[in-house]
Design a protein around this motif. Sequence first.
Motif, PDB file in Angstrom:
ATOM      1  N   LEU A 175      -6.117  -2.954   0.625  1.00 18.85           N
ATOM      2  CA  LEU A 175      -5.332  -2.086   0.452  1.00 18.85           C
ATOM      3  C   LEU A 175      -5.031  -1.053   0.737  1.00 18.85           C
ATOM      4  CD1 LEU A 175      -3.501  -2.446  -3.324  1.00 18.85           C
ATOM      5  CD2 LEU A 175      -3.536  -0.093  -1.908  1.00 18.85           C
ATOM      6  N   HIS A 217      -0.696  -4.587   3.682  1.00 19.60           N
ATOM      7  CA  HIS A 217       0.199  -4.280   3.513  1.00 19.60           C
ATOM      8  C   HIS A 217       1.197  -5.674   3.435  1.00 19.60           C
ATOM      9  CE1 HIS A 217       4.060  -2.014   3.380  1.00 19.60           C
ATOM     10  NE2 HIS A 217       4.231  -2.433   4.780  1.00 19.60           N
ATOM     11  N   LEU A 239       0.699  -7.587   0.079  1.00 20.45           N
ATOM     12  CA  LEU A 239       0.992  -7.087  -1.499  1.00 20.45           C
ATOM     13  C   LEU A 239       2.129  -6.086  -1.558  1.00 20.45           C
ATOM     14  CD1 LEU A 239      -2.641  -6.129  -2.096  1.00 20.45           C
ATOM     15  CD2 LEU A 239      -1.500  -8.143  -3.137  1.00 20.45           C
ATOM     16  N   ILE A 276       2.609  -3.053  -0.866  1.00 16.49           N
ATOM     17  CA  ILE A 276       3.095  -1.813  -1.565  1.00 16.49           C
ATOM     18  C   ILE A 276       3.444  -1.212  -0.630  1.00 16.49           C
ATOM     19  CG2 ILE A 276       0.919  -0.071  -1.560  1.00 16.49           C
ATOM     20  CD1 ILE A 276       0.561  -2.747  -3.439  1.00 16.49           C
TER      21      ILE A 276
END
Length: 303
Positions: free
Chosen positions: A50, A56, A59, A61
């Motif tokens: 992460l 990236h 997930l 984010i």
Amino acid sequence: MSRTMRAARVHAYGGPDVIRYDELPVPSPGPGEVLVRQAATSFNPSDAGLRSGYLHEALGITLPHTLGWDVAGTVAALGPGVTALEVGDPVIGLVAGAAAEYVVAPVDLLAPAPRSIPLAHAAAIPVAGLTAWQAVHEQAGIGQAGSGARVLVNGAGGGVGLFAVQLAKLAGATVIATASPRSAEAVRRLGADEVVDYTTTPLPGGMDVVLNLAAVPPEQAAALAPLGRTVITIATPVDAPNARHFIGRADAGQLTELAGLIDKGELVVEIAETHPLTGLTELHRRAEAGRTRGKILITLENS
């Protein structure tokens, strides 16, 4: 209760030095949420992925982002409509943003913490325990067709592996575990019928199930496919018809099952190391150099 808290966050993707220890306002829980005062969280290999930006897209984010997934603490405040928990209840859960002194968590993602171990130690359970449970029971179906399955656990000395060895054994399997010399004693003590030193010995074949829990080069991952009828991997994908890759998910019911096994003495929580929140940067460096093993706690009380 303090009005501010410390949190380990990334504001940009990159190496371990992008981790910042920010002072933030303590958040307030919304409807269906609770505020948890963290006793500890834990380090997972996915944290490094992460932080670097590798995960990236998977997930989704948004930066800045607070690291961590493992919640283990006490309920500090209740959001509107929450009646299932009370202030002071010890809880565990898999919730993003757990590397902070306080975490807001949906109440339906939390489970009662086991009472027979220190609350901080319970931070080892959510990510590793749930991933192992889902690999053994849902993905591989070990124990569903009776006992006696031969199971190879590749990467048994890691956080997920230590749970997977125990859960497969509890399901009636014969467990062959790969581990380095530094992890072999713990893996054997937790129930492995045979321990293979992967640094010196070829991995055995003839397995019903191969659980790949180690990030290995693609060529090594491909070599796992002929070793068993079914290959389940949480790390390096295995490109073969008998293999499938999965990512563990939050499940409060399964966390309750795991906590029950711990309180009955049937499942052991192994802790390899403990560090303060500010130790995360060096821990990420060590992990990328392959110098970590087992489950590593990050304490948050008085951090």
